[in-house]
Design an enzyme around this catalytic site. Sequence first.
Site, PDB file in Angstrom:
ATOM      1  N   TRP A   1      30.971  -1.772 -18.431  1.00  0.00           N
ATOM      2  CA  TRP A   1      31.226  -0.489 -19.082  1.00  0.00           C
ATOM      3  C   TRP A   1      31.071   0.704 -18.133  1.00  0.00           C
ATOM      4  O   TRP A   1      31.107   1.830 -18.575  1.00  0.00           O
ATOM      5  CB  TRP A   1      30.266  -0.310 -20.266  1.00  0.00           C
TER       6      TRP A   1
ATOM      7  N   HIS B   1      33.259   0.583 -32.344  1.00  0.00           N
ATOM      8  CA  HIS B   1      32.837  -0.750 -31.923  1.00  0.00           C
ATOM      9  C   HIS B   1      33.640  -1.759 -32.736  1.00  0.00           C
ATOM     10  O   HIS B   1      33.940  -1.533 -33.915  1.00  0.00           O
ATOM     11  CB  HIS B   1      31.341  -0.945 -32.144  1.00  0.00           C
TER      12      HIS B   1
ATOM     13  N   ASP C   1      29.614 -11.068 -34.088  1.00  0.00           N
ATOM     14  CA  ASP C   1      29.912 -10.108 -33.025  1.00  0.00           C
ATOM     15  C   ASP C   1      29.587 -10.717 -31.667  1.00  0.00           C
ATOM     16  O   ASP C   1      28.422 -10.963 -31.354  1.00  0.00           O
ATOM     17  CB  ASP C   1      29.093  -8.834 -33.246  1.00  0.00           C
TER      18      ASP C   1
ATOM     19  N   TYR D   1      33.120   5.643 -24.371  1.00  0.00           N
ATOM     20  CA  TYR D   1      33.167   5.404 -25.810  1.00  0.00           C
ATOM     21  C   TYR D   1      31.889   4.794 -26.364  1.00  0.00           C
ATOM     22  O   TYR D   1      31.594   4.888 -27.543  1.00  0.00           O
ATOM     23  CB  TYR D   1      34.369   4.513 -26.173  1.00  0.00           C
TER      24      TYR D   1
END
Length: 531
Positions: free
Chosen positions: A191, A285, A310, A475
């Site tokens: 990220w 998300h 997830d 984000y």
Amino acid sequence: MCIKNGSPPKGHPPSEALGTRSVFRLPEGCGKGSSWKVKVHQGSVFLAGSITLDITSPADAPVGEYRLSVKTSATASVGSSLGKLLLLFNPWCKEDWVHLPEEEERQEYVMREQGLVYKGSDKYISSMAWNFGQFEDDIVDICLKLLDVNPKCLCDPAKDFSARCNPIYVSRVVSAMINANDDRGVLMGRWDGRYDGGMSPTHWNGSVEVLRRWLKNGSNPVKYGQCWVFAAVMCTVLRCLGIPCRVVSNFQSAHDTDKNLTIDYFFSDYGVRPKQSPDSVWNYHVWVEAWMRRPDLSAGSLYDGWQVVDPTPQEKSTDVYCCGPAPVKAILQGHVDLKYDVPFVFAEVNADRVTWMVFADGSKKKISTDSVSVGQNISTKAVGSDKRVDITANYKHAEGTKMERAVYNLAVKRVNIPGENSNGTHDCKPGVSMKIVELTKPVSGKNIDLKLILNSNDSETRTLVINVNVQAMRYNGIPSSQIQTELKKLKLLPNQGRVKMFQTLSVSRPTRFNYHSSAHREAFTSQNKGN
């Protein structure tokens, strides 16, 4: 005649006790204790020397590849091989835990190979096309390989193969194996914007290339993925195995690291303070909902249906980076004391955002609580069309209603969170309130016009120092760069409102803007934050 089947892990023979081997006979009476069935097909032509057999597996047989063999004599020591059989979960079978009643939904959530993934922000939602490709020739072999290299199988293969009859177990294993944090998983996450040695997450538009690269790399992780890539690849694997599922996007999604169902921000009198908590709120998300029964939680069907699973590595669950399956019905009701990972998912869609002022002695004062903004426009693709469906009501009651607060308070009680005003905290109503309003839509490469609204609730004149910090954020809440700072003084008369205009430049890479404003007189009067 005797037919036997089995799906043995290497070095471990199939076991009737574990459900990975079954022996059954003609006629249909079957073998002792066997739930597999066989009968002669009506179209068999005995005179031509051929026979066609119909074989029926039990609904709770472990998924995977089976070997079929037949013995035509009771005295024969070795049977003749009939080939292989691939067994998957069956949403069309009422006895299967993944049974989905509506045919139109089965076509969408099991059979459809193309779909949409939603990204952006709660005010500016965009979609991207994704090729799941679960029926490509080699994908099922890759999915089974993924199950075979999971740590549970490597540790105790016989037990793992036996447990593959349970979609709860399988979905949890897949959740862990899509990310590479603990194992030989499919994707490595990144990220920070640096993607040396791999591909940017934005490169991918389908799961097939990712899964094939993983296999070609010798079960070493593909670089790189972020939440939508993790979720979409997991959707492919689950659909390939026969588990109905869909990709879901949650906007203004909270990441609660300390399990207190709040996202905490800390400030000092000079503006933004380095975080004392790694809590964050992501623009969006993406996760997966899988359809299955949950008899492990309730004797009835109270928690059956959609379950959040997830694969994005955020927090560990039983020492492994996985999440779920968490019943959506339990999240709606605030039943956060159920497995798996219900408190974490509950916080993602309904955490309170709490702003604190931290004093020099370490004590803190609650400045404001935002109980509305987390969990917006939870979205998935519609059945049979490319329309976006808002499913927020599946996860929580409408914001601002008594029911929503009652469920939140119940959830807080069930996770045994201590009172917010303990451990040196102070709570009082601020004399000055603030709000930042966007006047123009954020567009890459163009200026953004913002309006800061100040309101005094005090009976005295306030001399304020306004400290505005504008920072670009990725984000998922990770800071990217400083854009603008501004410091000005003004007077705010008793019970008066005042508007201040300011402007900042946007950036060209995908980010969000995080606007921090603080105002203080002497030590501190009031401060606030808006996104």
